[in-house]
Design a protein around this motif. Sequence first.
Motif, mmCIF file in Angstrom:
data_model
loop_
_atom_site.group_PDB
_atom_site.id
_atom_site.type_symbol
_atom_site.label_atom_id
_atom_site.label_comp_id
_atom_site.label_asym_id
_atom_site.label_seq_id
_atom_site.Cartn_x
_atom_site.Cartn_y
_atom_site.Cartn_z
ATOM 1 N N VAL A 1 0.837 -1.191 0.000
ATOM 2 C CA VAL A 1 0.000 0.000 0.000
ATOM 3 C C VAL A 1 0.876 1.247 0.000
ATOM 4 C CG1 VAL A 1 -1.738 1.285 1.310
ATOM 5 C CG2 VAL A 1 -1.834 -1.206 1.223
ATOM 6 N N LEU A 2 0.529 2.199 -0.818
ATOM 7 C CA LEU A 2 1.239 3.471 -0.862
ATOM 8 C C LEU A 2 0.281 4.550 -0.397
ATOM 9 C CD1 LEU A 2 3.673 5.197 -1.721
ATOM 10 C CD2 LEU A 2 2.604 5.378 -3.956
ATOM 11 N N ARG A 3 0.671 5.262 0.619
ATOM 12 C CA ARG A 3 -0.150 6.360 1.114
ATOM 13 C C ARG A 3 0.553 7.656 0.779
ATOM 14 N NH1 ARG A 3 -3.501 4.338 5.973
ATOM 15 N NH2 ARG A 3 -3.289 2.121 5.643
ATOM 16 N N ALA A 4 -0.163 8.513 0.072
ATOM 17 C CA ALA A 4 0.396 9.798 -0.327
ATOM 18 C C ALA A 4 -0.754 10.737 -0.660
ATOM 19 C CB ALA A 4 1.309 9.624 -1.541
ATOM 20 N N SER A 5 -0.407 11.990 -0.844
ATOM 21 C CA SER A 5 -1.433 12.967 -1.214
ATOM 22 C C SER A 5 -1.899 12.696 -2.639
ATOM 23 C CB SER A 5 -0.882 14.385 -1.111
ATOM 24 O OG SER A 5 0.117 14.586 -2.091
ATOM 25 N N HIS A 6 -3.050 13.251 -2.969
ATOM 26 C CA HIS A 6 -3.594 13.086 -4.315
ATOM 27 C C HIS A 6 -2.620 13.658 -5.345
ATOM 28 C CE1 HIS A 6 -6.856 12.464 -7.178
ATOM 29 N NE2 HIS A 6 -6.553 13.643 -7.693
ATOM 30 N N GLN A 7 -2.031 14.787 -5.040
ATOM 31 C CA GLN A 7 -1.075 15.411 -5.953
ATOM 32 C C GLN A 7 0.137 14.509 -6.181
ATOM 33 O OE1 GLN A 7 0.358 19.201 -4.650
ATOM 34 N NE2 GLN A 7 1.724 19.456 -6.394
ATOM 35 N N ARG A 8 0.654 13.908 -5.113
ATOM 36 C CA ARG A 8 1.825 13.031 -5.250
ATOM 37 C C ARG A 8 1.490 11.782 -6.065
ATOM 38 N NH1 ARG A 8 6.547 12.129 -6.686
ATOM 39 N NH2 ARG A 8 7.633 10.460 -5.631
ATOM 40 N N LEU A 9 0.312 11.214 -5.850
ATOM 41 C CA LEU A 9 -0.092 10.038 -6.628
ATOM 42 C C LEU A 9 -0.234 10.392 -8.106
ATOM 43 C CD1 LEU A 9 -2.660 8.403 -4.199
ATOM 44 C CD2 LEU A 9 -0.333 7.646 -4.684
ATOM 45 N N ASP B 1 1.792 8.792 -11.259
ATOM 46 C CA ASP B 1 1.119 8.319 -12.475
ATOM 47 C C ASP B 1 1.722 8.962 -13.710
ATOM 48 O OD1 ASP B 1 -0.587 6.648 -11.128
ATOM 49 O OD2 ASP B 1 -2.269 8.057 -11.124
ATOM 50 N N ASP B 2 2.023 10.263 -13.627
ATOM 51 C CA ASP B 2 2.624 10.963 -14.762
ATOM 52 C C ASP B 2 4.011 10.403 -15.071
ATOM 53 O OD1 ASP B 2 0.383 12.537 -14.957
ATOM 54 O OD2 ASP B 2 1.261 14.255 -13.901
ATOM 55 N N GLN B 3 4.804 10.148 -14.050
ATOM 56 C CA GLN B 3 6.133 9.576 -14.251
ATOM 57 C C GLN B 3 6.036 8.206 -14.915
ATOM 58 O OE1 GLN B 3 7.957 9.477 -10.420
ATOM 59 N NE2 GLN B 3 8.271 11.699 -10.333
ATOM 60 N N HIS B 4 5.080 7.417 -14.466
ATOM 61 C CA HIS B 4 4.870 6.088 -15.035
ATOM 62 C C HIS B 4 4.496 6.197 -16.519
ATOM 63 C CE1 HIS B 4 3.708 1.855 -15.149
ATOM 64 N NE2 HIS B 4 2.613 2.250 -15.764
ATOM 65 N N ALA B 5 3.586 7.108 -16.849
ATOM 66 C CA ALA B 5 3.156 7.274 -18.238
ATOM 67 C C ALA B 5 4.316 7.718 -19.120
ATOM 68 C CB ALA B 5 2.007 8.284 -18.311
ATOM 69 N N VAL B 6 5.169 8.604 -18.611
ATOM 70 C CA VAL B 6 6.315 9.058 -19.386
ATOM 71 C C VAL B 6 7.281 7.903 -19.629
ATOM 72 C CG1 VAL B 6 8.376 10.512 -19.270
ATOM 73 C CG2 VAL B 6 6.146 11.476 -18.705
ATOM 74 N N GLU B 7 7.516 7.090 -18.624
ATOM 75 C CA GLU B 7 8.428 5.947 -18.778
ATOM 76 C C GLU B 7 7.892 4.947 -19.806
ATOM 77 O OE1 GLU B 7 11.645 3.569 -18.563
ATOM 78 O OE2 GLU B 7 11.437 5.565 -17.703
ATOM 79 N N VAL B 8 6.604 4.679 -19.764
ATOM 80 C CA VAL B 8 6.003 3.766 -20.748
ATOM 81 C C VAL B 8 6.132 4.354 -22.145
ATOM 82 C CG1 VAL B 8 3.813 2.782 -21.548
ATOM 83 C CG2 VAL B 8 4.435 2.646 -19.138
ATOM 84 N N ALA B 9 5.854 5.653 -22.300
ATOM 85 C CA ALA B 9 5.960 6.294 -23.613
ATOM 86 C C ALA B 9 7.396 6.237 -24.133
ATOM 87 C CB ALA B 9 5.483 7.743 -23.524
ATOM 88 N N ARG B 10 8.367 6.447 -23.253
ATOM 89 C CA ARG B 10 9.769 6.363 -23.675
ATOM 90 C C ARG B 10 10.104 4.966 -24.175
ATOM 91 N NH1 ARG B 10 11.944 9.715 -18.691
ATOM 92 N NH2 ARG B 10 11.889 11.779 -19.621
ATOM 93 N N ARG B 11 9.638 3.957 -23.470
ATOM 94 C CA ARG B 11 9.931 2.581 -23.888
ATOM 95 C C ARG B 11 9.257 2.245 -25.208
ATOM 96 N NH1 ARG B 11 11.033 -1.447 -19.351
ATOM 97 N NH2 ARG B 11 12.025 -0.167 -17.781
#
Length: 70
Positions: free
Chosen positions: A43-51, A55-65
């Motif tokens: 479980v990851l607990r964080a603010s909505h902004q941090r989550l 998500d944005d970092q994940h999407a950028v990494e997928v797009a790069r690959r």
Amino acid sequence: MTRHVGTQPRSDYELDPERAWRRGLALDAMLASTRPPRTFKGVLRASHQRLNELDDQHAVEVARRLNRKG
């Protein structure tokens, strides 16, 4: 709405559910290499902004690959 991806003609649909299922599994296997490895488990607990940032970092990494050349 129908969307076309790639350069191959896609004028027909797979009507046989078994063949469509196998084709979907093959496509999933092809795209599995584009997923970045998991960085954490549980479980990851964080603010909505941090989550959203994660998500944005994940999407950028997928797009790069997906878009890397060679």
